[in-house]
Design a protein around this motif. Structure first.
Motif, PDB file in Angstrom:
ATOM      1  N   LEU A  11       1.282  -1.255   0.344  1.00  0.00           N
ATOM      2  CA  LEU A  11       0.373   0.025   0.079  1.00  0.00           C
ATOM      3  C   LEU A  11       0.807   0.848   0.004  1.00  0.00           C
ATOM      4  CD1 LEU A  11      -3.030  -0.930   2.440  1.00  0.00           C
ATOM      5  CD2 LEU A  11      -3.077  -0.874  -0.411  1.00  0.00           C
ATOM      6  N   LEU A  12       2.117   1.400   0.463  1.00  0.00           N
ATOM      7  CA  LEU A  12       2.982   2.033   0.345  1.00  0.00           C
ATOM      8  C   LEU A  12       3.459   3.562  -0.235  1.00  0.00           C
ATOM      9  CD1 LEU A  12       4.166   4.069   2.510  1.00  0.00           C
ATOM     10  CD2 LEU A  12       6.209   2.666   2.493  1.00  0.00           C
ATOM     11  N   ILE A  13       3.857   1.506  -1.201  1.00  0.00           N
ATOM     12  CA  ILE A  13       4.382   1.728  -2.731  1.00  0.00           C
ATOM     13  C   ILE A  13       3.597   2.418  -3.096  1.00  0.00           C
ATOM     14  CG2 ILE A  13       5.262   0.419  -4.186  1.00  0.00           C
ATOM     15  CD1 ILE A  13       7.027  -0.798  -2.465  1.00  0.00           C
ATOM     16  N   ALA A  14       2.124   2.045  -3.401  1.00  0.00           N
ATOM     17  CA  ALA A  14       0.940   2.082  -4.611  1.00  0.00           C
ATOM     18  C   ALA A  14       1.056   3.310  -4.094  1.00  0.00           C
ATOM     19  CB  ALA A  14       0.101   1.584  -3.583  1.00  0.00           C
ATOM     20  N   GLY A  15       0.789   4.321  -3.045  1.00  0.00           N
ATOM     21  CA  GLY A  15       0.469   5.055  -2.271  1.00  0.00           C
ATOM     22  C   GLY A  15       1.613   6.098  -2.891  1.00  0.00           C
ATOM     23  N   VAL A  16       2.834   5.922  -3.128  1.00  0.00           N
ATOM     24  CA  VAL A  16       4.356   6.318  -3.791  1.00  0.00           C
ATOM     25  C   VAL A  16       3.724   6.825  -4.620  1.00  0.00           C
ATOM     26  CG1 VAL A  16       6.310   6.707  -3.752  1.00  0.00           C
ATOM     27  CG2 VAL A  16       5.573   5.883  -1.593  1.00  0.00           C
ATOM     28  N   VAL A  17       3.113   5.782  -5.768  1.00  0.00           N
ATOM     29  CA  VAL A  17       3.213   5.593  -7.556  1.00  0.00           C
ATOM     30  C   VAL A  17       2.078   6.638  -7.430  1.00  0.00           C
ATOM     31  CG1 VAL A  17       2.983   4.274  -9.256  1.00  0.00           C
ATOM     32  CG2 VAL A  17       4.413   3.895  -7.348  1.00  0.00           C
ATOM     33  N   ILE A  18       0.771   6.584  -6.731  1.00  0.00           N
ATOM     34  CA  ILE A  18      -0.120   7.736  -7.689  1.00  0.00           C
ATOM     35  C   ILE A  18       0.311   8.949  -7.168  1.00  0.00           C
ATOM     36  CG2 ILE A  18      -2.415   7.948  -6.086  1.00  0.00           C
ATOM     37  CD1 ILE A  18      -2.552   4.611  -6.048  1.00  0.00           C
ATOM     38  N   LEU A  19       0.609   8.959  -5.658  1.00  0.00           N
ATOM     39  CA  LEU A  19       1.155  10.553  -5.529  1.00  0.00           C
ATOM     40  C   LEU A  19       2.075  11.175  -6.482  1.00  0.00           C
ATOM     41  CD1 LEU A  19       1.412  13.034  -3.466  1.00  0.00           C
ATOM     42  CD2 LEU A  19       3.206  11.999  -2.853  1.00  0.00           C
ATOM     43  N   PHE A  20       3.069  10.651  -7.406  1.00  0.00           N
ATOM     44  CA  PHE A  20       4.351  10.716  -8.299  1.00  0.00           C
ATOM     45  C   PHE A  20       3.070  10.922  -9.226  1.00  0.00           C
ATOM     46  CE2 PHE A  20       7.353   9.776  -6.035  1.00  0.00           C
ATOM     47  CZ  PHE A  20       8.303  10.681  -6.199  1.00  0.00           C
ATOM     48  N   LYS A  21       2.468  10.722  -9.717  1.00  0.00           N
ATOM     49  CA  LYS A  21       1.187  10.383 -11.100  1.00  0.00           C
ATOM     50  C   LYS A  21       0.824  11.375 -10.528  1.00  0.00           C
ATOM     51  CE  LYS A  21       2.350   6.240 -13.509  1.00  0.00           C
ATOM     52  NZ  LYS A  21       3.132   6.858 -15.088  1.00  0.00           N
ATOM     53  N   THR A  22       0.115  11.612  -9.933  1.00  0.00           N
ATOM     54  CA  THR A  22      -0.788  12.610  -9.768  1.00  0.00           C
ATOM     55  C   THR A  22      -0.257  14.121  -9.430  1.00  0.00           C
ATOM     56  OG1 THR A  22      -2.574  10.944  -7.640  1.00  0.00           O
ATOM     57  CG2 THR A  22      -2.886  13.709  -8.017  1.00  0.00           C
ATOM     58  N   VAL A  23       0.113  14.393  -9.148  1.00  0.00           N
ATOM     59  CA  VAL A  23       1.122  15.566  -9.019  1.00  0.00           C
ATOM     60  C   VAL A  23       2.552  15.877  -9.945  1.00  0.00           C
ATOM     61  CG1 VAL A  23       2.700  16.958  -7.272  1.00  0.00           C
ATOM     62  CG2 VAL A  23       1.115  15.568  -6.359  1.00  0.00           C
ATOM     63  N   ARG A  24       2.415  16.875 -11.043  1.00  0.00           N
ATOM     64  CA  ARG A  24       3.568  16.619 -11.801  1.00  0.00           C
ATOM     65  C   ARG A  24       4.185  18.032 -11.678  1.00  0.00           C
ATOM     66  NH1 ARG A  24       3.893  12.185 -15.251  1.00  0.00           N
ATOM     67  NH2 ARG A  24       3.162  10.998 -14.906  1.00  0.00           N
ATOM     68  N   VAL A  25       5.387  18.321 -12.201  1.00  0.00           N
ATOM     69  CA  VAL A  25       6.072  19.814 -12.413  1.00  0.00           C
ATOM     70  C   VAL A  25       6.012  19.534 -13.779  1.00  0.00           C
ATOM     71  CG1 VAL A  25       7.537  21.303 -11.250  1.00  0.00           C
ATOM     72  CG2 VAL A  25       6.282  19.667  -9.448  1.00  0.00           C
ATOM     73  N   VAL A  26       5.745  20.242 -14.527  1.00  0.00           N
ATOM     74  CA  VAL A  26       6.852  20.757 -15.976  1.00  0.00           C
ATOM     75  C   VAL A  26       7.741  22.469 -15.851  1.00  0.00           C
ATOM     76  CG1 VAL A  26       5.815  21.679 -17.635  1.00  0.00           C
ATOM     77  CG2 VAL A  26       4.416  20.600 -16.984  1.00  0.00           C
ATOM     78  N   PRO A  27       9.129  20.961 -16.457  1.00  0.00           N
ATOM     79  CA  PRO A  27      10.130  22.843 -16.086  1.00  0.00           C
ATOM     80  C   PRO A  27       9.337  23.549 -17.100  1.00  0.00           C
ATOM     81  CG  PRO A  27      10.774  20.034 -17.425  1.00  0.00           C
ATOM     82  CD  PRO A  27       9.061  20.354 -16.688  1.00  0.00           C
ATOM     83  N   GLN A  28      10.222  24.721 -16.666  1.00  0.00           N
ATOM     84  CA  GLN A  28      10.847  26.143 -17.848  1.00  0.00           C
ATOM     85  C   GLN A  28      10.665  25.691 -18.878  1.00  0.00           C
ATOM     86  OE1 GLN A  28       8.583  28.673 -16.789  1.00  0.00           O
ATOM     87  NE2 GLN A  28       9.712  29.652 -19.296  1.00  0.00           N
ATOM     88  N   GLY A  29      10.724  26.102 -19.826  1.00  0.00           N
ATOM     89  CA  GLY A  29      11.116  26.208 -21.693  1.00  0.00           C
ATOM     90  C   GLY A  29      10.634  25.068 -22.378  1.00  0.00           C
ATOM     91  N   TYR A  30       9.685  23.805 -21.449  1.00  0.00           N
ATOM     92  CA  TYR A  30       8.750  22.304 -22.189  1.00  0.00           C
ATOM     93  C   TYR A  30       7.595  22.708 -21.913  1.00  0.00           C
ATOM     94  CZ  TYR A  30      13.227  20.504 -21.797  1.00  0.00           C
ATOM     95  OH  TYR A  30      14.539  20.101 -22.396  1.00  0.00           O
ATOM     96  N   GLU A  31       6.720  21.634 -22.410  1.00  0.00           N
ATOM     97  CA  GLU A  31       5.141  21.546 -22.753  1.00  0.00           C
ATOM     98  C   GLU A  31       4.812  19.906 -22.849  1.00  0.00           C
ATOM     99  OE1 GLU A  31       2.955  24.224 -25.688  1.00  0.00           O
ATOM    100  OE2 GLU A  31       3.688  26.102 -24.003  1.00  0.00           O
ATOM    101  N   TRP A  32       4.192  19.537 -21.853  1.00  0.00           N
ATOM    102  CA  TRP A  32       3.593  18.601 -21.354  1.00  0.00           C
ATOM    103  C   TRP A  32       1.983  18.230 -22.191  1.00  0.00           C
ATOM    104  CZ3 TRP A  32       5.846  15.932 -16.365  1.00  0.00           C
ATOM    105  CH2 TRP A  32       6.869  16.775 -16.538  1.00  0.00           C
ATOM    106  N   THR A  33       2.040  16.811 -23.166  1.00  0.00           N
ATOM    107  CA  THR A  33       0.590  16.932 -23.350  1.00  0.00           C
ATOM    108  C   THR A  33      -0.071  15.758 -21.867  1.00  0.00           C
ATOM    109  OG1 THR A  33       1.522  14.904 -25.385  1.00  0.00           O
ATOM    110  CG2 THR A  33       1.297  17.466 -25.627  1.00  0.00           C
ATOM    111  N   VAL A  34      -1.326  15.615 -22.127  1.00  0.00           N
ATOM    112  CA  VAL A  34      -2.047  15.231 -21.318  1.00  0.00           C
ATOM    113  C   VAL A  34      -2.827  14.143 -22.347  1.00  0.00           C
ATOM    114  CG1 VAL A  34      -3.450  15.457 -19.540  1.00  0.00           C
ATOM    115  CG2 VAL A  34      -1.773  16.919 -19.497  1.00  0.00           C
TER     116      VAL A  34
END
Length: 320
Positions: A11-34
């Motif tokens: 459950l802890l590992i799943a929570g960490v994965v879900i957290l990384f999948k939920t929160v995304r930080v796009v760096p300057q100079g880039y754009e990400w498609t969803v």
């Protein structure tokens, strides 16, 4: 107990994965498609974003900064069938991340191939001399064609520069000989122009010298003529005076006139170049009498002016 610990770890590992999948930080100079279940939804700009896991995922990460691509060297045939090697660089920038991600596969390879094709087209329509001297025109033609073709891909081609256009070695040697011959021709023309200008200047100088010399001779002749004219006027005046004296019955004037002509004739005879010694009979009394007449005329002239006349020279008597 063991099963409970394992479940907690999962459950802890799943929570960490879900957290990384939920929160995304796009760096300057880039754009990400969803994407939602594999279909494009929207584009994330630089910053913090939250996604619903499993339903939404990041599709493509697009670099929005201006990029540089090296155009590899290629052989191009010119209009006059000369083979040259051409390479260059391309500056482009993505303006629409979604189009750049989904309208074309392998964007960089597509841009490179498009640039190389248009370079061959532009140089193939020119002679070798034109392709070497009109590089800016080639850059402009290729840029316009590539930018128009890549517009549907959501990118902007800013600059295309040809770095090198290299003809074959034998053509380079021929061009070097041609350039040397052209420079020698220009040097010969400049030498000929120099000699021509020098000849013109020399002729102008001689002409000016001749003109000045002629002007000097003319001035000298004018002065000489003026002197002769004045001398003639003086002679005419003296003759007129003697003539007036003779008309008035003055015998001394006749003696003066005769004595003057007598002395001039004797002087001319003495100065003759074919005579070194002259012997001729003459009577000194005639000359003395003439000189006496001259003295009398001088007395009269100076007497009218109130000045004492000079005494005539005393001639030695014959036989003394």
């Amino acid at each position: 107990m063991l099963n409970g610990s394992l479940l907690a770890i999962v459950l802890l590992i799943a929570g960490v994965v879900i957290l990384f999948k939920t929160v995304r930080v796009v760096p300057q100079g880039y754009e990400w498609t969803v994407e939602r279940f594999g279909r494009y939804t929207y584009t994330m700009t630089p910053g913090l974003h939250f996604l619903v896991p499993i339903m939404y995922s990041v599709g493509r990460k697009i670099n929005m900064m201006e990029q540089v691509l090296e155009v590899p060297s290629q052989d191009v045939i010119t209009k006059d069938n000369a083979v040259v090697k051409v390479d260059g660089i391309v500056f482009f920038q993505v303006l629409d991340a979604a189009k750049a991600a989904y309208e074309v596969a392998t964007l960089e390879i597509a841009v490179l191939n498009l640039v190389m094709t248009n370079i061959r087209t532009a140089i193939g329509s020119m002679d070798l001399d034109e392709s070497l001297s009109k590089r800016d025109e080639i850059n402009t033609k290729v840029l316009m064609a590539v930018d128009e073709a890549t517009h549907p891909w959501g990118i902007k081609v800013n600059r295309i520069e040809l770095k090198d256009i290299a003809p074959p070695r034998d053509l380079i040697e021929a061009m070097a000989r041609q350039m040397k011959a052209e420079r020698e021709k220009r040097a010969n023309i400049l030498d000929a122009e120099g000699f021509r200008q020098a000849a013109i200047l020399k002729a102008e100088g001689e002409k000016q010298s001749t003109i000045l010399e002629a002007e000097g001779d003319r001035e000298a002749a004018f002065r000489a003529a003026e002197a002769r004219e004045r001398l003639a006027e003086a002679e005419a005046k003296a003759t007129q005076m003697v003539s007036d004296a003779i008309a008035g019955g003055n015998v001394n004037a006749i003696n003066y006139f005769v004595a003057q002509k007598y002395i001039e004739a004797f002087k001319a005879l003495a100065e003759a170049p074919n005579q070194k010694f002259v012997m001729m009979p003459m009577e000194s009394a005639g000359v003395i009498g003439s000189l006496g007449g001259i003295a009398e005329l001088a007395k009269e002239a100076f007497g009218q002016q109130g000045v004492r006349a000079p005494q005539p020279p005393t001639m030695p008597r014959q036989g003394a």
